[in-house]
Design a protein around this motif. Structure first.
Motif, PDB file in Angstrom:
ATOM      1  N   VAL A 166      13.107  27.477   8.338  1.00  0.00           N
ATOM      2  CA  VAL A 166      14.325  27.026   8.095  1.00  0.00           C
ATOM      3  C   VAL A 166      14.721  26.344   8.507  1.00  0.00           C
ATOM      4  CG1 VAL A 166      13.748  28.382   5.460  1.00  0.00           C
ATOM      5  CG2 VAL A 166      15.015  29.370   7.516  1.00  0.00           C
ATOM      6  N   ARG A 167      14.132  26.536  10.197  1.00  0.00           N
ATOM      7  CA  ARG A 167      15.514  26.096  11.128  1.00  0.00           C
ATOM      8  C   ARG A 167      15.573  24.639  11.630  1.00  0.00           C
ATOM      9  NH1 ARG A 167      13.924  30.294  15.745  1.00  0.00           N
ATOM     10  NH2 ARG A 167      11.630  29.301  14.961  1.00  0.00           N
ATOM     11  N   ALA A 168      14.793  23.788  10.586  1.00  0.00           N
ATOM     12  CA  ALA A 168      14.072  22.560  11.069  1.00  0.00           C
ATOM     13  C   ALA A 168      13.796  21.807   9.958  1.00  0.00           C
ATOM     14  CB  ALA A 168      13.563  22.742  12.054  1.00  0.00           C
ATOM     15  N   ASP A 169      13.961  19.994   9.776  1.00  0.00           N
ATOM     16  CA  ASP A 169      13.084  20.055   9.358  1.00  0.00           C
ATOM     17  C   ASP A 169      12.072  18.556   9.672  1.00  0.00           C
ATOM     18  OD1 ASP A 169      15.254  19.691   6.798  1.00  0.00           O
ATOM     19  OD2 ASP A 169      16.874  18.548   7.975  1.00  0.00           O
ATOM     20  N   VAL A 170      11.022  18.791   8.530  1.00  0.00           N
ATOM     21  CA  VAL A 170       9.456  18.359  10.028  1.00  0.00           C
ATOM     22  C   VAL A 170       9.537  17.104   8.995  1.00  0.00           C
ATOM     23  CG1 VAL A 170       7.146  18.419  10.388  1.00  0.00           C
ATOM     24  CG2 VAL A 170       8.989  20.469  10.508  1.00  0.00           C
ATOM     25  N   VAL A 171       8.641  15.898   9.780  1.00  0.00           N
ATOM     26  CA  VAL A 171       8.204  14.753   9.063  1.00  0.00           C
ATOM     27  C   VAL A 171       6.963  14.651  10.016  1.00  0.00           C
ATOM     28  CG1 VAL A 171       9.260  13.427   9.897  1.00  0.00           C
ATOM     29  CG2 VAL A 171       8.507  12.895   7.808  1.00  0.00           C
ATOM     30  N   MET A 172       5.388  14.013   9.726  1.00  0.00           N
ATOM     31  CA  MET A 172       4.627  13.922  10.567  1.00  0.00           C
ATOM     32  C   MET A 172       4.247  12.576  10.730  1.00  0.00           C
ATOM     33  SD  MET A 172       0.406  15.343   9.865  1.00  0.00           S
ATOM     34  CE  MET A 172       1.173  17.360  10.245  1.00  0.00           C
ATOM     35  N   LEU A 173       4.199  11.888  11.334  1.00  0.00           N
ATOM     36  CA  LEU A 173       3.907  10.059  11.174  1.00  0.00           C
ATOM     37  C   LEU A 173       2.338   9.690  11.890  1.00  0.00           C
ATOM     38  CD1 LEU A 173       7.114   9.038  12.625  1.00  0.00           C
ATOM     39  CD2 LEU A 173       6.375   9.277  10.669  1.00  0.00           C
ATOM     40  N   PRO A 174       1.959   9.073  10.607  1.00  0.00           N
ATOM     41  CA  PRO A 174       0.053   8.772  11.666  1.00  0.00           C
ATOM     42  C   PRO A 174       0.384   7.808  12.785  1.00  0.00           C
ATOM     43  CG  PRO A 174       0.724   7.561   9.865  1.00  0.00           C
ATOM     44  CD  PRO A 174       1.982   8.818   9.990  1.00  0.00           C
ATOM     45  N   THR A 228       1.118  -1.263  -0.180  1.00  0.00           N
ATOM     46  CA  THR A 228      -0.332  -0.267   0.509  1.00  0.00           C
ATOM     47  C   THR A 228       0.811   1.043  -0.131  1.00  0.00           C
ATOM     48  OG1 THR A 228      -2.099   1.384   1.366  1.00  0.00           O
ATOM     49  CG2 THR A 228      -0.298   0.275   2.226  1.00  0.00           C
ATOM     50  N   THR A 229       0.402   2.184  -0.646  1.00  0.00           N
ATOM     51  CA  THR A 229       0.812   3.616  -0.510  1.00  0.00           C
ATOM     52  C   THR A 229       0.108   4.417   0.635  1.00  0.00           C
ATOM     53  OG1 THR A 229      -0.758   4.980  -1.862  1.00  0.00           O
ATOM     54  CG2 THR A 229       0.932   3.472  -3.189  1.00  0.00           C
ATOM     55  N   LYS A 230       0.018   4.167   1.837  1.00  0.00           N
ATOM     56  CA  LYS A 230      -0.110   5.231   2.996  1.00  0.00           C
ATOM     57  C   LYS A 230      -0.938   4.384   4.023  1.00  0.00           C
ATOM     58  CE  LYS A 230      -5.500   5.043   1.967  1.00  0.00           C
ATOM     59  NZ  LYS A 230      -6.706   5.472   1.181  1.00  0.00           N
ATOM     60  N   SER A 231      -0.719   4.397   5.346  1.00  0.00           N
ATOM     61  CA  SER A 231      -0.956   3.903   6.300  1.00  0.00           C
ATOM     62  C   SER A 231      -2.014   3.139   6.216  1.00  0.00           C
ATOM     63  CB  SER A 231      -0.253   4.772   7.264  1.00  0.00           C
ATOM     64  OG  SER A 231       0.763   5.636   7.170  1.00  0.00           O
ATOM     65  N   LEU A 232      -1.802   1.936   6.364  1.00  0.00           N
ATOM     66  CA  LEU A 232      -3.157   1.961   7.401  1.00  0.00           C
ATOM     67  C   LEU A 232      -4.268   1.919   8.353  1.00  0.00           C
ATOM     68  CD1 LEU A 232      -2.176  -2.489   7.471  1.00  0.00           C
ATOM     69  CD2 LEU A 232      -3.426  -1.487   5.441  1.00  0.00           C
TER      70      LEU A 232
END
Length: 217
Positions: A198-206, A2-6
């Motif tokens: 610009v001070r940070a790299d961000v990722v959002m997790l489910p 799958t290409t997205k979270s279950l």
């Protein structure tokens, strides 16, 4: 594949928890007491898989200096403290003596009280008492939602290069797509603001209600 979270059914969620670092007796009893003593507020407690992830992440970073904003009954603090390197310290900020009195008892039961300092008062003010240098390895924000931008701005300049800020409830049960109240609107705006920082790299997790990780440059 799958290409997205279950989506997680109750059965799949139980399987997920059981096949990670499953809650031990202290964590189970803390969760049970929180639900019994504070049924209306118990949803503020982090999910069991989220607690396990906080311990894992704290260990992965070799964390010696950590901060938590919003402690409630202490499960997330317990999880972070368990992951600290030898000699590591966690400073917790909260406004409630009632909720954190439960936390203190369980920290003692877990043998972690010597790693955790609790400061009671409005975090927007008490965070300013921290050293003004880049020394923090890890920070966790899980407090009043309208205060997130203030806590972010106080913490980012204090994070070491490569330090991680974890921010909870960044999906708001999906309501970031159509905010229904002030907290929803505050989180939706905050998500946009930190993505552009610009001070940070961000990722959002489910994870649970949405967990955003930011790596500070």
């Amino acid at each position: 594949m799958t290409t997205k979270s279950l989506p997680l059914t109750p059965e799949l969620h139980a399987y997920l928890v059981a096949h990670g670092s499953a809650p031990d007796e202290v964590v189970r009893e803390l969760a049970e007491e929180t639900r019994a003593a504070l049924p209306a507020q118990a949803g503020m407690q982090v999910a069991p898989e989220q607690a396990a992830f906080l311990t894992f992440l704290t260990r992965l970073l070799g964390t010696r200096q950590a901060v938590e904003v919003g402690t409630f009954t202490g499960l997330s603090a317990l999880a972070i403290a368990r992951g600290l390197a030898d000699g590591g310290r966690l400073t917790c900020f909260d406004i409630s003596e009632e909720y954190t009195s439960i936390a203190r008892r369980y920290w003692v039961r877990a043998g972690l009280e010597d790693r955790i300092e609790l400061r009671i008062g409005p975090a927007g003010e008490t965070l300013r008492e921290l050293p003004r240098e880049r020394y923090l390895d890890f920070a966790f924000i899980d407090a009043d939602k309208v205060g997130y931008p203030v806590y972010w701005d106080e913490l980012v300049p204090r994070m070491r290069p490569g330090g991680i800020i974890a921010v909870d409830n960044t999906l708001r049960g999906g309501r970031v797509l159509a905010p229904q109240n002030a907290d929803d609107r505050a989180i939706a705006a905050f998500n946009d603001e930190i993505l552009a920082d610009v001070r940070a790299d961000v990722v959002m997790l489910p994870i649970a209600d949405g967990l955003t990780l930011a790596r500070v440059h």
